[in-house]
Write a protein that holds these residues in place. Structure first.
Motif, PDB file in Angstrom:
ATOM      1  N   PRO A 220      42.712  39.964  50.805  1.00 54.38           N
ATOM      2  CA  PRO A 220      41.902  40.325  49.638  1.00 54.38           C
ATOM      3  C   PRO A 220      42.077  39.396  48.440  1.00 54.38           C
ATOM      4  O   PRO A 220      41.113  39.151  47.711  1.00 54.38           O
ATOM      5  CB  PRO A 220      42.349  41.752  49.311  1.00 54.38           C
ATOM      6  CG  PRO A 220      43.621  41.964  50.056  1.00 54.38           C
ATOM      7  CD  PRO A 220      43.561  41.071  51.249  1.00 54.38           C
TER       8      PRO A 220
ATOM      9  N   ARG B 266      39.789  36.604  49.081  1.00 58.95           N
ATOM     10  CA  ARG B 266      38.402  37.003  48.818  1.00 58.95           C
ATOM     11  C   ARG B 266      38.130  37.051  47.325  1.00 58.95           C
ATOM     12  O   ARG B 266      37.065  36.615  46.857  1.00 58.95           O
ATOM     13  CB  ARG B 266      38.124  38.368  49.456  1.00 58.95           C
ATOM     14  CG  ARG B 266      37.917  38.294  50.966  1.00 58.95           C
ATOM     15  CD  ARG B 266      38.072  39.635  51.641  1.00 58.95           C
ATOM     16  NE  ARG B 266      37.395  40.728  50.962  1.00 58.95           N
ATOM     17  CZ  ARG B 266      37.821  41.988  50.987  1.00 58.95           C
ATOM     18  NH1 ARG B 266      38.936  42.301  51.633  1.00 58.95           N
ATOM     19  NH2 ARG B 266      37.148  42.932  50.366  1.00 58.95           N
ATOM     20  N   LEU B 267      39.096  37.570  46.573  1.00 63.18           N
ATOM     21  CA  LEU B 267      38.942  37.623  45.124  1.00 63.18           C
ATOM     22  C   LEU B 267      38.845  36.211  44.549  1.00 63.18           C
ATOM     23  O   LEU B 267      38.020  35.941  43.665  1.00 63.18           O
ATOM     24  CB  LEU B 267      40.120  38.380  44.506  1.00 63.18           C
ATOM     25  CG  LEU B 267      40.024  38.699  43.011  1.00 63.18           C
ATOM     26  CD1 LEU B 267      38.784  39.533  42.710  1.00 63.18           C
ATOM     27  CD2 LEU B 267      41.280  39.426  42.537  1.00 63.18           C
TER      28      LEU B 267
ATOM     29  N   VAL C  79      37.283  44.895  46.347  1.00 66.74           N
ATOM     30  CA  VAL C  79      38.373  43.930  46.566  1.00 66.74           C
ATOM     31  C   VAL C  79      39.633  44.375  45.819  1.00 66.74           C
ATOM     32  O   VAL C  79      40.743  44.253  46.350  1.00 66.74           O
ATOM     33  CB  VAL C  79      37.945  42.513  46.126  1.00 66.74           C
ATOM     34  CG1 VAL C  79      39.104  41.539  46.287  1.00 66.74           C
ATOM     35  CG2 VAL C  79      36.755  42.036  46.950  1.00 66.74           C
TER      36      VAL C  79
ATOM     37  N   ASP D 185      41.290  46.835  47.901  1.00 66.77           N
ATOM     38  CA  ASP D 185      41.951  46.211  49.054  1.00 66.77           C
ATOM     39  C   ASP D 185      43.242  45.506  48.637  1.00 66.77           C
ATOM     40  O   ASP D 185      44.193  45.425  49.431  1.00 66.77           O
ATOM     41  CB  ASP D 185      41.007  45.218  49.731  1.00 66.77           C
ATOM     42  CG  ASP D 185      39.838  45.903  50.429  1.00 66.77           C
ATOM     43  OD1 ASP D 185      39.924  47.129  50.660  1.00 66.77           O
ATOM     44  OD2 ASP D 185      38.837  45.213  50.723  1.00 66.77           O
TER      45      ASP D 185
END
Length: 328
Positions: free
Chosen positions: A6, A9-10, A315, A318
């Motif tokens: 995560p 992704r962030l 996110v 997560d």
């Protein structure tokens, strides 16, 4: 294959803003007259940290559609405060490794680490002021004071077997959670988010930071590449972290005498770390500590429920899971 973690992704979602943060950091840690400042700063800032705290600030601002420039300033501020505290911590703890590399105080000296940390603190306040928001200045300056207070409390409390879980939580709220909470709260404030949402993001950051630190304290005894430290560093530094507090609470007289010798008196001998690990296992102290981290991660996720439906909110949720998955 796409990234799955995560925080990665962030980072992807915030890539353009992170690039601006990194440019601002490089610009503001420069020094015309003292080249050691950027040398020492870059050693730690460029050492592969996840930039989690500044990303939390950027994400909080983006959640509410902020399109001004000052979340970049706040993210750089948060990273400078964090780096300054790490430089000071490594001197206080006499640490030799950070993020898998030799510490700045080992490569240069204690004086350089302390003074460069002071410089970064000063730079962070300059960045805060440039936002023109007194409320943001209040949030981040209070967090800076709370961090220092937590570190001083740890100095006096972490080598006493009388220290219980409530004092441990107070230390963690100071030294770690305060900056997480300030990061998320200030991002929401600069975006003029509703007060209820600002409070929710403060709660999220606070709970996430507590969970993060509890997990780090478990990993110190379980071992992981996640911290960049050696197994048993906290033991060698005589830090009474939550796993040991839980083991002491269940100790018999002989075991308590052992903990008093190695933690309070600092009389550590060959085989003591192995015996400490055995006692932690015998009393399920690491498992119980991990369970506490899970509870705080759940509190962080619960705080997000009323926020705008947005990919960033998912996110952030997560990330709370990922923090505790490090000890799954």
């Amino acid at each position: 294959m796409g990234t799955t973690k995560p925080h990665e992704r962030l980072s992807d979602l915030l890539a353009s803003e992170l690039a601006q943060v990194n440019r601002l950091i490089a610009e503001r840690m420069a020094s015309e007259h003292a080249p050691r400042i950027p040398e020492v700063s870059a050693h730690l800032i460029d050492a592969g940290g996840k930039r989690l705290r500044p990303m939390l600030t950027l994400a909080a601002a983006r959640l509410f559609g902020y399109d001004g420039p000052y979340h970049i300033h706040l993210a750089a501020t948060v990273e400078f405060i964090h780096t300054a505290t790490l430089l000071h911590d490594d001197v206080v703890d006499q640490s030799g490794q950070r993020r898998g590399r030799p510490t700045a105080n080992l490569l240069w000296d204690n004086k350089s680490s302390v003074l460069v940390g002071d410089y970064l603190f000063a730079r962070s306040f300059q960045l805060m002021v440039e936002t023109g928001s007194l409320r943001v200045l209040d949030i981040l300056s209070n967090a800076s004071a709370t961090i220092a207070e937590g570190e001083v409390l740890q100095l006096t409390a972490s080598q006493s077997l009388a220290t219980g879980e409530s004092t441990y939580l107070q230390i963690v709220r100071g030294k770690t959670a305060a900056l997480f909470a300030a990061a998320t709260q200030s991002g929401a404030v600069i975006a003029n988010a509703p007060e209820a949402d600002i409070a929710a993001l403060y709660t999220y950051g606070d709970a996430l930071g507590i969970s993060f630190q509890i997990v780090d304290d478990v990993l110190d005894y379980w071992g992981s590449n996640a911290t960049g430290k050696n197994i048993g560093d906290d033991f060698r530094e005589r830090k009474l972290t939550l796993p040991v507090i839980k083991a002491v609470a269940k100790a018999d007289a002989e075991q308590r005498a052992f903990w008093a010798r190695v933690i309070e008196k600092g009389d550590q001998r060959p085989g003591d770390l192995e015996h400490a690990l055995d006692l932690l296992d015998r009393h399920r102290a690491l498992d119980d500590t991990r369970a506490e981290a899970l509870l705080w991660a759940d509190r962080a996720k619960d705080a997000l429920q009323g926020l705008p439906d947005h990919e960033l909110r998912r996110v952030l949720r997560d990330i709370a899971d990922f923090v505790v998955e490090r000890v799954s």
